[in-house]
Every structure is written in structure tokens, then in C-alpha cells.
Write an enzyme that holds these catalytic residues in place. Structure first.
Site, PDB file in Angstrom:
ATOM      1  N   CYS A   1     -31.435  31.249 -55.623  1.00 20.34           N
ATOM      2  CA  CYS A   1     -32.319  31.854 -54.622  1.00 20.34           C
ATOM      3  C   CYS A   1     -31.502  31.990 -53.343  1.00 20.34           C
ATOM      4  CB  CYS A   1     -33.604  31.056 -54.430  1.00 20.34           C
ATOM      5  SG  CYS A   1     -33.437  29.425 -53.687  1.00 20.34           S
TER       6      CYS A   1
ATOM      7  N   HIS B   1     -21.627  12.151 -62.962  1.00 16.44           N
ATOM      8  CA  HIS B   1     -22.473  11.023 -62.560  1.00 16.44           C
ATOM      9  C   HIS B   1     -23.957  11.250 -62.833  1.00 16.44           C
ATOM     10  CE1 HIS B   1     -19.422   9.174 -59.518  1.00 16.44           C
ATOM     11  NE2 HIS B   1     -18.892   9.408 -60.702  1.00 16.44           N
TER      12      HIS B   1
END
Length: 150
Positions: free
Chosen positions: A66, A99
């Protein structure tokens, strides 16, 4: 194995959505583009539709675009099972995978240039989830979802 990727955008990310889809097709991915239409309007519905494809196994990864990426990231994060990462550089792309084992990447077309976006994607794809100490954190995210999902 062919990687299936759902790429969604509202109007501000439409040109990047199509270009990202082309790059990923060239790399052998299967692409499902989700765009605004009479049924889907605005970033919340686009994010939901794209996220649902990931959650239900119709896509291995979701990409949302967006204007800033903020709204799409917020909306996608409301869907249980989604780990959306708003990335503005390749380090964030690497950490999103290593992670957080992100299953959605979010970009702002007015923030991240196209070449940088492609570099972030390439970095994300080149990394692997590290597991180990990060598993407990992902379990914590799942526990939060379960706690607040009615």
C-alpha cells in the site's frame, strides 16, 4: 517445490504489485494477485483476502503493498496465524525470516523504491528461519492470538 505467493495491493501499490508479480514469475514462483475490485475495496479487505490465502495454505507467502505499508501490516496482523513484517530494507527482510519466520511481507510503495523492494525479497528468500530461542517467541505470539481471539 514451486513457491506459491499471494501478492495483494490497494490502489497505491497497484503498479508495484504487478511488477513484483512479474519478477517472482520470472524466478519460477506461482503468483496469485489480489487487487481492488467491486468486492474488495481498501487495504483492510485486500490484507484479509491475501492473509486468508496464506492461513489456509493456498499460498506459502503473502506480499502486501500500500502507500506506506502501515495500514496493510496492521490489517494483516489481525488475522490469526499471520506474522506480517513491514520491511524497508534488506536487514529487516533478513530478520523477518531468520527471527520471526514471517509469512507475509509488507511494503510501502511511497516509502520503498521498486529495486529496493526486490532486493528485500531476494534477501528474505535467501535466509532460513533459525528456530531455537525464536521458537518460544513465536509460541508467545500464538498464545497472544489465542488469548484475545473469541
Amino acid at each position: 517445490m514451486v513457491l506459491k505467493i499471494a501478492v495483494g495491493s490497494e490502489h497505491a501499490g497497484a503498479s508495484y504489485r504487478h511488477r513484483v508479480a512479474e519478477v517472482l514469475l520470472e524466478r519460477g514462483c506461482e503468483i496469485d494477485e489480489i487487487a481492488e475490485d467491486e468486492r474488495l475495496s481498501g487495504y483492510p479487505s485486500i490484507a484479509e483476502e491475501t492473509a486468508q490465502r496464506v492461513v489456509h495454505g493456498k499460498a506459502d507467502l503473502g506480499i502486501l503493498i500500500c502507500g506506506t505499508g502501515i495500514g496493510m501490516c496492521m490489517a494483516a496482523g489481525k488475522i490469526p496465524g499471520i506474522r506480517a513484517a513491514l520491511c524497508t530494507d534488506s536487514y529487516m527482510g533478513a530478520m523477518a525470516k531468520k527471527h520471526n519466520n514471517a509469512n507475509m511481507l509488507v511494503f510501502g510503495s511511497r516509502v520503498v523504491g521498486f529495486e529496493n523492494m526486490v532486493h528485500i525479497l531476494e534477501t528474505f528468500f535467501s535466509e532460513s528461519y533459525e528456530g531455537g530461542r525464536h521458537d518460544a517467541r513465536l509460541d508467545g505470539l500464538k498464545a497472544l492470538e489465542e488469548k484475545y481471539t473469541k
